[in-house]
Design a protein around this motif. Structure first.
Motif, short mmCIF file in Angstrom:
data_model
loop_
_atom_site.label_atom_id
_atom_site.label_comp_id
_atom_site.label_asym_id
_atom_site.label_seq_id
_atom_site.Cartn_x
_atom_site.Cartn_y
_atom_site.Cartn_z
N THR A 30 0.86 -1.18 0.00
CA THR A 30 0.00 0.00 0.00
C THR A 30 0.90 1.23 0.00
O THR A 30 1.75 1.38 0.89
CB THR A 30 -0.92 0.03 1.23
N LEU B 223 -1.17 7.83 -0.07
CA LEU B 223 -1.43 8.87 -1.06
C LEU B 223 -0.46 10.04 -0.93
O LEU B 223 0.02 10.58 -1.92
CB LEU B 223 -2.88 9.35 -0.92
N GLU C 191 -3.03 12.54 -6.39
CA GLU C 191 -4.16 11.90 -7.07
C GLU C 191 -3.86 11.66 -8.54
O GLU C 191 -4.24 10.63 -9.11
CB GLU C 191 -5.42 12.78 -6.93
N ARG D 54 -1.47 8.60 -8.65
CA ARG D 54 -2.21 7.36 -8.34
C ARG D 54 -3.11 6.95 -9.48
O ARG D 54 -3.06 5.80 -9.94
CB ARG D 54 -3.05 7.58 -7.07
N ASP D 55 -3.93 7.86 -9.96
CA ASP D 55 -4.87 7.52 -11.03
C ASP D 55 -4.15 7.19 -12.33
O ASP D 55 -4.58 6.31 -13.08
CB ASP D 55 -5.85 8.68 -11.25
N LYS E 119 -7.09 1.49 -5.91
CA LYS E 119 -7.05 2.39 -4.76
C LYS E 119 -7.95 1.83 -3.67
O LYS E 119 -8.99 1.23 -3.96
CB LYS E 119 -7.45 3.82 -5.13
N ASN F 39 -5.55 5.42 -0.94
CA ASN F 39 -4.16 5.02 -1.16
C ASN F 39 -4.05 4.10 -2.37
O ASN F 39 -5.02 3.45 -2.76
CB ASN F 39 -3.61 4.31 0.08
N LEU F 40 -2.86 3.99 -2.92
CA LEU F 40 -2.59 3.09 -4.05
C LEU F 40 -2.23 1.72 -3.51
O LEU F 40 -1.39 1.59 -2.61
CB LEU F 40 -1.44 3.63 -4.89
#
Length: 343
Positions: free
Chosen positions: A144, A147, A158, A161-162, A225, A230-231
């Motif tokens: 994990t 973020l 963000e 992550r995205d 996520k 979180n990723l």
């Protein structure tokens, strides 16, 4: 670039508790091909009825392995109904190889079984060889990435992550992208397999076959996520590696690598390797989803070009930087700049 990316991603993973890995029992599969069977159904039934006898026979091959809790675990009979030579049977010997990679033990056991299997089935034993699709000997890892550690430069957390999840989705959906995506995973995996004296070709073969187990080649890893934003990453793959036998205990570099990792079992080695693979995958996806893979690659390439052009000392970094800024990473340009500096 591989070492730098894996190391940096491991640092990010540490912020979320590091990697949590596990490995299944070290069971390998040996295959014995049976041809020229007068009655396939009868041969299959006969072999299944002699299962315990065949397991006992296979168990006599390696008493040392048996003493450490390894040995034959099961026998499966598979019918290959469609092939260019017509239908035939395959006997699968499931063998627990403990801390060895296990190829020699399995192949020897198959040789031991072949005459008895021929007599029971009435067929002709042909190939007797282990399978590198070690789908009963899996290693998996997850991590994990908080973020707050993902953002950098002009990229918000963000966005990073995205972008990583979107890049993974491309590999999950498209085999052309998945091949390169999985190659990135193997950049990390192969390095550790090779450093510890294990068979990287066997691990590669097993990984790519496992990636196509659904009938369509896809990503070995998974990124998403969690509820907190979180990723999260997950990787599972076959991992047929050992810490005894072969070069693992005889080659000085392999011995040193194993000592450095402070490992006590092949299972622990498998967990380390798959975690390095996930770290490497994250590094590649992060680069691709943000500033692009070429920036890191080109910086390293520029240093190599600078060195080959004759740069020394402080000239190396200075010249590499100028080549990158000019977007002209060529040996002739590097040599020209050096001549101008040295006039």
């Amino acid at each position: 670039s591989v070492v730098a990316a894996a190391s940096f991603m491991a640092k990010l993973a540490r912020a979320g508790g590091g990697f949590s890995a596990q490995a299944s029992a070290p069971e390998m599969i040996g295959q014995l091909q049976l041809l020229n069977l007068p009655d396939i159904a009868a041969a299959k039934a006969a072999l299944e009825s002699h299962r315990e006898e065949l397991l006992a026979l296979a168990g006599t091959v390696d008493p040392v392995l048996s003493r450490f809790g390894g040995g034959p675990r099961d026998i499966e009979i598979r019918e290959i109904s469609e092939s260019p030579i017509g239908p035939f049977l395959v006997l699968h010997l499931i063998y627990d190889v403990r801390d060895a990679m296990g190829a020699n033990a399995i192949n020897t056991a198959l040789e031991q079984l072949a005459p008895r299997v021929a007599k029971i089935s009435g067929g002709r034993p042909h190939l007797r060889i282990l399978s590198n699709l070690a789908d009963r000997r899996l290693a998996s890892t997850r991590c994990t990435i908080p973020l707050e550690v993902l953002g950098f430069g002009d990229y918000t957390a963000e966005m990073v992550r995205d972008g990583i999840i979107e890049a993974w989705a491309f590999a999950a959906a498209d085999p052309y992208r998945a091949a390169t995506h999985n190659k990135g995973i193997m950049n990390g995996v192969d390095a550790v397999v090779l450093a510890t004296g294990n068979d990287w070709r066997a691990v590669e073969a097993g990984a790519h076959a496992y990636a196509a187990r659904s009938g369509r080649y896809t990503s070995l890893s998974n990124w998403a996520k969690d509820e907190q934003g979180n990723l999260t990453g997950f990787l599972e793959m076959p991992m047929a590696v050992g810490i005894i036998g072969g070069a693992t205990r005889s080659h000085p570099a392999a011995k040193t690598a194993l000592k450095l990792m402070n490992l006590s079992s092949a299972s622990e080695l498998a967990q380390v390797i798959v975690s390095v693979g996930l770290a490497q995958n994250l590094g590649a996806l992060r680069a691709l989803a943000t500033e692009g893979i070429q920036r890191g690659h080109m910086s390293l390439h520029a240093r190599q070009v600078a060195l080959s052009a004759g740069a020394t000392g402080d000239e190396v970094e200075k010249l590499a930087k100028q080549l990158v800024e000019e977007n002209m990473i060529r040996s002739d340009r590097a040599a020209q700049i050096l001549r101008e500096w040295r006039k």
